[in-house]
Motif scaffolding. Sequence first.
Motif, PDB file in Angstrom:
ATOM      1  N   GLU A   1       0.833  -1.208   0.000  1.00 56.54           N
ATOM      2  CA  GLU A   1       0.000   0.000   0.000  1.00 56.54           C
ATOM      3  C   GLU A   1       0.868   1.259   0.000  1.00 56.54           C
ATOM      4  O   GLU A   1       0.565   2.236  -0.684  1.00 56.54           O
ATOM      5  N   PHE A   2       1.948   1.239   0.790  1.00 57.15           N
ATOM      6  CA  PHE A   2       2.845   2.395   0.825  1.00 57.15           C
ATOM      7  C   PHE A   2       3.537   2.578  -0.526  1.00 57.15           C
ATOM      8  O   PHE A   2       3.653   3.693  -1.036  1.00 57.15           O
ATOM      9  N   GLY A   3       3.989   1.455  -1.094  1.00 59.98           N
ATOM     10  CA  GLY A   3       4.641   1.531  -2.396  1.00 59.98           C
ATOM     11  C   GLY A   3       3.697   2.045  -3.465  1.00 59.98           C
ATOM     12  O   GLY A   3       4.080   2.867  -4.307  1.00 59.98           O
ATOM     13  N   PHE A   4       2.463   1.595  -3.442  1.00 62.60           N
ATOM     14  CA  PHE A   4       1.456   2.009  -4.421  1.00 62.60           C
ATOM     15  C   PHE A   4       1.138   3.498  -4.287  1.00 62.60           C
ATOM     16  O   PHE A   4       1.063   4.222  -5.285  1.00 62.60           O
ATOM     17  N   HIS A   5       0.957   3.961  -3.061  1.00 61.55           N
ATOM     18  CA  HIS A   5       0.642   5.380  -2.819  1.00 61.55           C
ATOM     19  C   HIS A   5       1.726   6.291  -3.389  1.00 61.55           C
ATOM     20  O   HIS A   5       1.448   7.253  -4.120  1.00 61.55           O
ATOM     21  N   ASP A   6       2.993   5.978  -3.074  1.00 63.17           N
ATOM     22  CA  ASP A   6       4.083   6.848  -3.505  1.00 63.17           C
ATOM     23  C   ASP A   6       4.429   6.659  -4.978  1.00 63.17           C
ATOM     24  O   ASP A   6       4.962   7.565  -5.617  1.00 63.17           O
ATOM     25  N   LEU A   7       4.128   5.477  -5.533  1.00 57.71           N
ATOM     26  CA  LEU A   7       4.322   5.266  -6.967  1.00 57.71           C
ATOM     27  C   LEU A   7       3.455   6.226  -7.766  1.00 57.71           C
ATOM     28  O   LEU A   7       3.906   6.803  -8.768  1.00 57.71           O
ATOM     29  N   LYS A   8       2.223   6.427  -7.345  1.00 62.56           N
ATOM     30  CA  LYS A   8       1.316   7.322  -8.067  1.00 62.56           C
ATOM     31  C   LYS A   8       1.844   8.754  -8.085  1.00 62.56           C
ATOM     32  O   LYS A   8       1.683   9.476  -9.079  1.00 62.56           O
ATOM     33  N   LEU A   9       2.503   9.165  -7.012  1.00 61.31           N
ATOM     34  CA  LEU A   9       3.111  10.500  -6.981  1.00 61.31           C
ATOM     35  C   LEU A   9       4.245  10.585  -7.995  1.00 61.31           C
ATOM     36  O   LEU A   9       4.384  11.587  -8.708  1.00 61.31           O
ATOM     37  N   ALA A  10       5.052   9.524  -8.070  1.00 63.28           N
ATOM     38  CA  ALA A  10       6.165   9.498  -9.019  1.00 63.28           C
ATOM     39  C   ALA A  10       5.660   9.488 -10.458  1.00 63.28           C
ATOM     40  O   ALA A  10       6.255  10.121 -11.342  1.00 63.28           O
ATOM     41  N   VAL A  11       4.571   8.770 -10.712  1.00 67.27           N
ATOM     42  CA  VAL A  11       3.987   8.727 -12.058  1.00 67.27           C
ATOM     43  C   VAL A  11       3.541  10.118 -12.486  1.00 67.27           C
ATOM     44  O   VAL A  11       3.792  10.554 -13.618  1.00 67.27           O
ATOM     45  N   GLU A  12       2.874  10.843 -11.593  1.00 69.66           N
ATOM     46  CA  GLU A  12       2.426  12.199 -11.916  1.00 69.66           C
ATOM     47  C   GLU A  12       3.604  13.114 -12.203  1.00 69.66           C
ATOM     48  O   GLU A  12       3.544  13.970 -13.089  1.00 69.66           O
ATOM     49  N   LEU A  13       4.696  12.932 -11.459  1.00 70.12           N
ATOM     50  CA  LEU A  13       5.887  13.753 -11.676  1.00 70.12           C
ATOM     51  C   LEU A  13       6.486  13.490 -13.054  1.00 70.12           C
ATOM     52  O   LEU A  13       6.816  14.428 -13.794  1.00 70.12           O
ATOM     53  N   VAL A  14       6.624  12.236 -13.415  1.00 72.83           N
ATOM     54  CA  VAL A  14       7.200  11.883 -14.717  1.00 72.83           C
ATOM     55  C   VAL A  14       6.317  12.377 -15.864  1.00 72.83           C
ATOM     56  O   VAL A  14       6.814  12.852 -16.888  1.00 72.83           O
ATOM     57  N   LYS A  15       4.998  12.294 -15.688  1.00 70.46           N
ATOM     58  CA  LYS A  15       4.076  12.753 -16.733  1.00 70.46           C
ATOM     59  C   LYS A  15       4.231  14.244 -17.000  1.00 70.46           C
ATOM     60  O   LYS A  15       4.002  14.706 -18.129  1.00 70.46           O
ATOM     61  N   MET A  16       4.601  15.011 -15.978  1.00 66.68           N
ATOM     62  CA  MET A  16       4.817  16.452 -16.151  1.00 66.68           C
ATOM     63  C   MET A  16       5.895  16.732 -17.194  1.00 66.68           C
ATOM     64  O   MET A  16       5.857  17.747 -17.892  1.00 66.68           O
ATOM     65  N   TYR A  17       6.879  15.843 -17.296  1.00 64.96           N
ATOM     66  CA  TYR A  17       7.989  16.044 -18.224  1.00 64.96           C
ATOM     67  C   TYR A  17       7.740  15.376 -19.577  1.00 64.96           C
ATOM     68  O   TYR A  17       8.579  15.484 -20.485  1.00 64.96           O
ATOM     69  N   ASN A  18       6.622  14.683 -19.686  1.00 67.99           N
ATOM     70  CA  ASN A  18       6.212  14.089 -20.957  1.00 67.99           C
ATOM     71  C   ASN A  18       7.312  13.221 -21.570  1.00 67.99           C
ATOM     72  O   ASN A  18       7.619  13.322 -22.759  1.00 67.99           O
ATOM     73  N   ILE A  19       7.922  12.388 -20.741  1.00 64.25           N
ATOM     74  CA  ILE A  19       8.944  11.474 -21.230  1.00 64.25           C
ATOM     75  C   ILE A  19       8.439  10.037 -21.087  1.00 64.25           C
ATOM     76  O   ILE A  19       7.619   9.752 -20.205  1.00 64.25           O
ATOM     77  N   PRO A  20       8.875   9.138 -21.950  1.00 67.08           N
ATOM     78  CA  PRO A  20       8.432   7.738 -21.836  1.00 67.08           C
ATOM     79  C   PRO A  20       8.903   7.119 -20.527  1.00 67.08           C
ATOM     80  O   PRO A  20      10.007   7.414 -20.056  1.00 67.08           O
ATOM     81  N   PHE A  21       8.066   6.265 -19.935  1.00 67.92           N
ATOM     82  CA  PHE A  21       8.443   5.633 -18.678  1.00 67.92           C
ATOM     83  C   PHE A  21       7.767   4.281 -18.561  1.00 67.92           C
ATOM     84  O   PHE A  21       6.785   3.972 -19.238  1.00 67.92           O
ATOM     85  N   GLY A  22       8.318   3.467 -17.702  1.00 62.88           N
ATOM     86  CA  GLY A  22       7.743   2.171 -17.399  1.00 62.88           C
ATOM     87  C   GLY A  22       8.027   1.821 -15.955  1.00 62.88           C
ATOM     88  O   GLY A  22       8.780   2.522 -15.266  1.00 62.88           O
ATOM     89  N   ILE A  23       7.433   0.738 -15.493  1.00 63.46           N
ATOM     90  CA  ILE A  23       7.515   0.374 -14.079  1.00 63.46           C
ATOM     91  C   ILE A  23       8.195  -0.980 -13.910  1.00 63.46           C
ATOM     92  O   ILE A  23       7.989  -1.906 -14.690  1.00 63.46           O
ATOM     93  N   VAL A  24       9.036  -1.055 -12.877  1.00 69.80           N
ATOM     94  CA  VAL A  24       9.635  -2.322 -12.448  1.00 69.80           C
ATOM     95  C   VAL A  24       9.105  -2.636 -11.053  1.00 69.80           C
ATOM     96  O   VAL A  24       9.168  -1.792 -10.160  1.00 69.80           O
ATOM     97  N   ILE A  25       8.566  -3.838 -10.880  1.00 73.85           N
ATOM     98  CA  ILE A  25       8.069  -4.258  -9.568  1.00 73.85           C
ATOM     99  C   ILE A  25       9.124  -5.117  -8.886  1.00 73.85           C
ATOM    100  O   ILE A  25       9.530  -6.159  -9.406  1.00 73.85           O
ATOM    101  N   ASN A  26       9.586  -4.666  -7.726  1.00 78.05           N
ATOM    102  CA  ASN A  26      10.521  -5.434  -6.916  1.00 78.05           C
ATOM    103  C   ASN A  26       9.736  -6.248  -5.881  1.00 78.05           C
ATOM    104  O   ASN A  26       8.607  -5.896  -5.526  1.00 78.05           O
TER     105      ASN A  26
END
Length: 276
Positions: free
Chosen positions: A187-212
């Motif tokens: 739950e903590f990882g999911f909450h903070d991941l969404k913040l990181a996704v919004e940050l990356v979207k601001m820069y309009n660069i391609p991104f993907g996710i790795v699940i550890n």
Amino acid sequence: MNIAVLSGKGGTGKTTVSTNLALALKANYIDCDVEEPNGFLFLNPKVNKTEKIMVEYPVIDDNKCTTCGACVNVCEFNALAKVKDDIILFQKLCHGCGTCQIACKYGAITYEKREIGRMERGEGREINCSRGILNISEPMAVPVIRELLKNLPEGINLIDCPPGTSCNVVNALKYADGAILVTEPSEFGFHDLKLAVELVKMYNIPFGIVINKDDGKENIIKKYCKEEKIRLIGVIPYGRETAVLYSKGKILYDYVHYKIVFDKLSKGAREVLLWN
């Protein structure tokens, strides 16, 4: 190609992914987590160049200063204060912007430099490695990060960002052509991941996710990726051995079954981030 590796929170495995993926991609490794740059503990490069990181700060000439307070009024960072008949500088709050010097009509303010950290460069395991180190008690990491990311070499540069989504991460992300977000299925990882996704979207660069720490089952991160149509680069299986090797400062890429994992991640990164 500059690839930023970031995470919404600490402890997700960002440095584990960065160091091992740098070996899989034969990329230059750049540790921008300057408050705790531990990537070198795993890659163990031979440092052949060290540079001091300096910042400017104002020096007030008491013989010229009239304590009018003009410099205090224009400082946006509260680094200057007027106390009775004196102007006090809180040195570590100063951003070195020069506004106070411009505001002073009496020429009482000049600038000098002080050291806030250092930059180390070297080679290890056939890749170039760089890191910034912020001095203890220094509050501002951004000047070190900026110096570290100046004049990046040709080829693939893997930027190990600071944890979280603060201005430290923002300044590292400015140099990125693509991003890899490392998270964990909690739950903590999911909450903070969404913040990181919004940050990356601001820069309009391609991104993907790795699940550890992935257990192979359906989880909240995989569900989120499907719903938001976010590309999943790959997963790192959950296992006690991973934690044991990490605690001993071992590189996972040296072990055959982990080499397969990170080679697969490197292939997934190339496909998701779309570079030639």
